[in-house]
Write a protein that holds these residues in place. Structure first.
Motif, mmCIF file in Angstrom:
data_model
loop_
_atom_site.group_PDB
_atom_site.id
_atom_site.type_symbol
_atom_site.label_atom_id
_atom_site.label_comp_id
_atom_site.label_asym_id
_atom_site.label_seq_id
_atom_site.Cartn_x
_atom_site.Cartn_y
_atom_site.Cartn_z
ATOM 1 N N ALA A 88 -0.130 -15.378 1.204
ATOM 2 C CA ALA A 88 -0.974 -14.366 0.544
ATOM 3 C C ALA A 88 -2.431 -14.781 0.693
ATOM 4 O O ALA A 88 -2.780 -15.946 0.508
ATOM 5 N N PRO A 139 8.591 -13.925 1.232
ATOM 6 C CA PRO A 139 7.993 -12.928 2.123
ATOM 7 C C PRO A 139 8.015 -11.534 1.504
ATOM 8 O O PRO A 139 9.025 -11.092 0.952
ATOM 9 N N GLY A 140 6.875 -10.872 1.555
ATOM 10 C CA GLY A 140 6.741 -9.509 1.052
ATOM 11 C C GLY A 140 6.694 -9.375 -0.458
ATOM 12 O O GLY A 140 6.642 -8.267 -0.980
ATOM 13 N N ALA A 141 6.705 -10.472 -1.189
ATOM 14 C CA ALA A 141 6.754 -10.420 -2.653
ATOM 15 C C ALA A 141 5.353 -10.408 -3.263
ATOM 16 O O ALA A 141 4.380 -10.838 -2.653
ATOM 17 N N ALA A 142 5.270 -9.921 -4.503
ATOM 18 C CA ALA A 142 4.023 -9.936 -5.269
ATOM 19 C C ALA A 142 4.100 -11.061 -6.294
ATOM 20 O O ALA A 142 5.168 -11.333 -6.859
ATOM 21 N N SER A 160 -0.195 -10.414 -2.781
ATOM 22 C CA SER A 160 0.878 -9.831 -1.972
ATOM 23 C C SER A 160 1.123 -10.731 -0.783
ATOM 24 O O SER A 160 0.246 -10.896 0.078
ATOM 25 N N ALA A 161 2.315 -11.312 -0.716
ATOM 26 C CA ALA A 161 2.663 -12.195 0.399
ATOM 27 C C ALA A 161 3.041 -11.376 1.618
ATOM 28 O O ALA A 161 3.673 -10.323 1.505
ATOM 29 N N ASP A 162 2.644 -11.866 2.788
ATOM 30 C CA ASP A 162 3.006 -11.184 4.035
ATOM 31 C C ASP A 162 4.417 -11.596 4.459
ATOM 32 O O ASP A 162 5.134 -12.283 3.706
ATOM 33 N N ALA A 163 4.812 -11.233 5.663
ATOM 34 C CA ALA A 163 6.164 -11.517 6.156
ATOM 35 C C ALA A 163 6.417 -13.013 6.325
ATOM 36 O O ALA A 163 7.569 -13.452 6.376
ATOM 37 N N ARG A 164 5.356 -13.811 6.406
ATOM 38 C CA ARG A 164 5.495 -15.271 6.523
ATOM 39 C C ARG A 164 5.448 -15.965 5.166
ATOM 40 O O ARG A 164 5.504 -17.185 5.093
ATOM 41 N N GLY A 165 5.268 -15.193 4.075
ATOM 42 C CA GLY A 165 5.173 -15.780 2.746
ATOM 43 C C GLY A 165 3.798 -16.320 2.414
ATOM 44 O O GLY A 165 3.651 -17.177 1.549
#
Length: 193
Positions: free
Chosen positions: A139, A82-85, A132-137
């Motif tokens: 993208a 979650p939240g990662a690039a 870019s992944a959202d809070a659920r992982g």
């Protein structure tokens, strides 16, 4: 009885000439297939089913369509942090058989260019901006590859090649692959006819 044997070489010669003669279209101009000329028209669409690699849980589904002077990829990738690039690239081989997806080879790079960021100087034809992944992982993929084709059999054709998602973001500088880390998902670009 010898007559069929005398005509056989002539028939073989005629058959060979017919097989190698240029074909003519309805306008009477011969068709020529060269490395610069695509062998067939572009496909209208392809699908990419991304499967986990390197013991990850990353997967997704993308579509590819010719658009403008290139090919547009769209879809979703899930199972990311979650939240990662994460880096995403088109690789040279359509082979995801290795556990770590190393069988897909290097980035698709028909021009022999250095790795970089698309739209900002020299780069591989398969280079794309990071996901870019959202809070659920999850993208969302919305990427455009300029100067490539889809399913025409030419040197810049991405059909049959692999899309790879990496564990880390692409730094757009490090050679040869942007220091993007392990390959966590792999899928082959399959034309839908």
């Amino acid at each position: 009885m010898n007559r069929p044997l005398r005509t056989a070489p002539l028939l073989l010669l005629l058959a060979a000439c017919a097989a190698t003669a240029p074909r003519e279209d309805t306008a009477g101009a011969p068709h020529a297939t060269t490395a610069a000329t695509p062998a067939r028209p572009q496909a209208s669409r392809a699908e990419i089913a991304l499967a986990p690699a390197s013991a990850s849980l990353v997967s997704g589904k993308l579509t590819a369509v010719p658009m403008g002077a290139g090919v547009h990829l769209a879809g979703e990738v899930g199972g990311l942090a979650p939240g990662a690039a994460h880096a995403i690239h088109v690789h040279e081989k359509g082979d995801c058989s290795a556990v770590d997806a190393s069988s897909a080879g290097a980035h698709f790079n028909p021009d022999g260019a250095p790795h970089g960021r698309a739209g900002q100087g020299p780069h591989h034809a398969g280079d794309m901006d990071n996901l870019s992944a959202d809070a659920r992982g999850v993208a969302r993929v919305n990427a455009h590859l300029t100067g490539v084709t889809l399913g025409d059999g030419g040197a810049r054709d991405i059909a049959g090649r692999a899309v790879i998602v990496h564990a880390q973001p692409d730094d757009y500088r490090s050679q040869p692959a942007g220091n993007a880390g392990a390959r966590v998902a792999c899928g082959v670009i399959r034309v839908v006819r």
